[in-house]
Design a protein around this motif. Structure first.
Motif, PDB file in Angstrom:
ATOM      1  N   LYS A 104      32.229  41.540  48.792  1.00  0.00           N
ATOM      2  CA  LYS A 104      31.091  41.217  50.546  1.00  0.00           C
ATOM      3  C   LYS A 104      31.106  43.136  50.901  1.00  0.00           C
ATOM      4  CE  LYS A 104      31.755  39.767  54.667  1.00  0.00           C
ATOM      5  NZ  LYS A 104      30.608  39.571  54.870  1.00  0.00           N
ATOM      6  N   SER A 105      29.736  42.713  51.545  1.00  0.00           N
ATOM      7  CA  SER A 105      29.333  43.950  52.188  1.00  0.00           C
ATOM      8  C   SER A 105      30.625  44.353  53.580  1.00  0.00           C
ATOM      9  CB  SER A 105      28.049  44.621  52.616  1.00  0.00           C
ATOM     10  OG  SER A 105      27.821  45.547  52.966  1.00  0.00           O
ATOM     11  N   PHE A 106      30.976  45.463  53.887  1.00  0.00           N
ATOM     12  CA  PHE A 106      31.433  45.498  55.235  1.00  0.00           C
ATOM     13  C   PHE A 106      30.860  46.342  55.772  1.00  0.00           C
ATOM     14  CE2 PHE A 106      35.097  43.785  52.685  1.00  0.00           C
ATOM     15  CZ  PHE A 106      35.604  42.796  53.577  1.00  0.00           C
ATOM     16  N   ASN A 107      30.671  46.202  56.924  1.00  0.00           N
ATOM     17  CA  ASN A 107      30.154  47.612  58.201  1.00  0.00           C
ATOM     18  C   ASN A 107      31.390  48.028  58.536  1.00  0.00           C
ATOM     19  OD1 ASN A 107      28.660  49.005  59.982  1.00  0.00           O
ATOM     20  ND2 ASN A 107      27.555  46.926  60.639  1.00  0.00           N
TER      21      ASN A 107
ATOM     22  N   PRO B 194      36.399  43.954  64.734  1.00  0.00           N
ATOM     23  CA  PRO B 194      36.244  42.773  64.676  1.00  0.00           C
ATOM     24  C   PRO B 194      36.007  42.331  63.439  1.00  0.00           C
ATOM     25  CG  PRO B 194      34.476  45.097  66.235  1.00  0.00           C
ATOM     26  CD  PRO B 194      35.375  45.444  65.172  1.00  0.00           C
ATOM     27  N   VAL B 195      36.010  41.450  63.989  1.00  0.00           N
ATOM     28  CA  VAL B 195      35.841  39.665  62.673  1.00  0.00           C
ATOM     29  C   VAL B 195      34.370  40.482  61.933  1.00  0.00           C
ATOM     30  CG1 VAL B 195      35.388  37.356  61.822  1.00  0.00           C
ATOM     31  CG2 VAL B 195      36.783  37.813  64.267  1.00  0.00           C
ATOM     32  N   ALA B 196      34.337  40.395  60.468  1.00  0.00           N
ATOM     33  CA  ALA B 196      33.311  40.753  59.890  1.00  0.00           C
ATOM     34  C   ALA B 196      32.121  39.897  60.058  1.00  0.00           C
ATOM     35  CB  ALA B 196      33.972  40.577  58.348  1.00  0.00           C
ATOM     36  N   ASP B 197      30.546  39.564  59.618  1.00  0.00           N
ATOM     37  CA  ASP B 197      29.542  38.954  59.802  1.00  0.00           C
ATOM     38  C   ASP B 197      29.854  37.823  58.549  1.00  0.00           C
ATOM     39  OD1 ASP B 197      29.359  40.153  62.379  1.00  0.00           O
ATOM     40  OD2 ASP B 197      27.273  41.673  60.698  1.00  0.00           O
TER      41      ASP B 197
ATOM     42  N   ILE C  10      39.820  44.875  58.834  1.00  0.00           N
ATOM     43  CA  ILE C  10      38.641  44.250  59.370  1.00  0.00           C
ATOM     44  C   ILE C  10      39.055  42.398  59.038  1.00  0.00           C
ATOM     45  CG2 ILE C  10      36.220  43.885  59.328  1.00  0.00           C
ATOM     46  CD1 ILE C  10      35.951  46.405  57.838  1.00  0.00           C
ATOM     47  N   PRO C  11      39.248  41.473  60.307  1.00  0.00           N
ATOM     48  CA  PRO C  11      39.146  40.055  59.814  1.00  0.00           C
ATOM     49  C   PRO C  11      38.405  39.789  59.261  1.00  0.00           C
ATOM     50  CG  PRO C  11      39.824  40.619  61.932  1.00  0.00           C
ATOM     51  CD  PRO C  11      39.677  41.875  61.630  1.00  0.00           C
TER      52      PRO C  11
END
Length: 197
Positions: free
Chosen positions: A55-58, A194-197, A68-69
């Protein structure tokens, strides 16, 4: 060198059995997914995105060292309820250090994360009383303690002199991480982005 950190109670973090975070809008802009894992990134200075577990995390959306949840269903091979810190090493490789869960809301959890080549320990600053022992490279150690005001030090195993000491005032509902990297050792109050997209 003693560093002073007086921490005010700013998180009221409660975790349900199984490591799933309780829904609390004071912690998250939105409720964390029921199958959430909690990922934070260390050493990713001036990096906007990071890849982990498919996964890509911003990283621009989260404060420095914030967990990051993220839904575990969006990650490859990560179990729900996991707490992980991903370190970017000086050579650019990533090292992942798993952390223990924290499920006693009345206690303060202390974590020692070791991204160095040495075995480290957390003790009282005078070295007399061990708190977390024998944390080998690329692992973590944890201990639940009562809220107190105390001076703590990070030591190389067997050393009489601390690498660094911190004066801390521990408050119920706060968890603290001592992060040891090649560039130094820092104390971070655990917090959530914030919760990750």
């Amino acid at each position: 060198m003693i560093r002073h950190l007086s921490l005010a109670l700013c998180l009221s973090t409660a975790f349900l059995p199984g490591g799933v975070a309780a829904s609390d809008t004071s912690l998250y802009a939105e409720a964390a997914p029921e199958d959430a894992s909690f990922i934070r990134f260390a050493g990713f200075d001036d990096v906007q995105t990071a890849q982990f577990a498919g996964k890509s995390f911003n990283l621009s959306d989260a404060d420095d060292m914030a967990y990051i949840p993220v839904s575990s269903a969006a990650l490859d091979g990560i179990a729900p309820g996991s707490f992980l810190t991903v370190f970017q090493q000086p050579d650019g490789r990533h090292a992942v250090i798993p952390e223990d869960s924290r499920d006693a809301a009345a206690r303060v959890y202390l974590f020692l994360l070791n991204a160095t080549d040495d075995v480290l320990e957390l003790r009282t600053a005078d070295g007399a009383a061990p708190v977390i022992e024998d944390v080998t490279p690329l692992t973590s150690g944890a201990r639940a303690v009562n809220p107190v005001a105390i001076a703590l030090g990070v030591f190389a195993k067997g050393a009489a002199t601390p690498l660094v000491t911190f004066d801390v005032t521990l408050k119920r509902g706060q968890n603290l991480s001592f992060i040891a990297e090649a560039s130094g050792i820092r104390l971070v109050e655990n917090h959530f982005g914030p919760v990750a997209d």
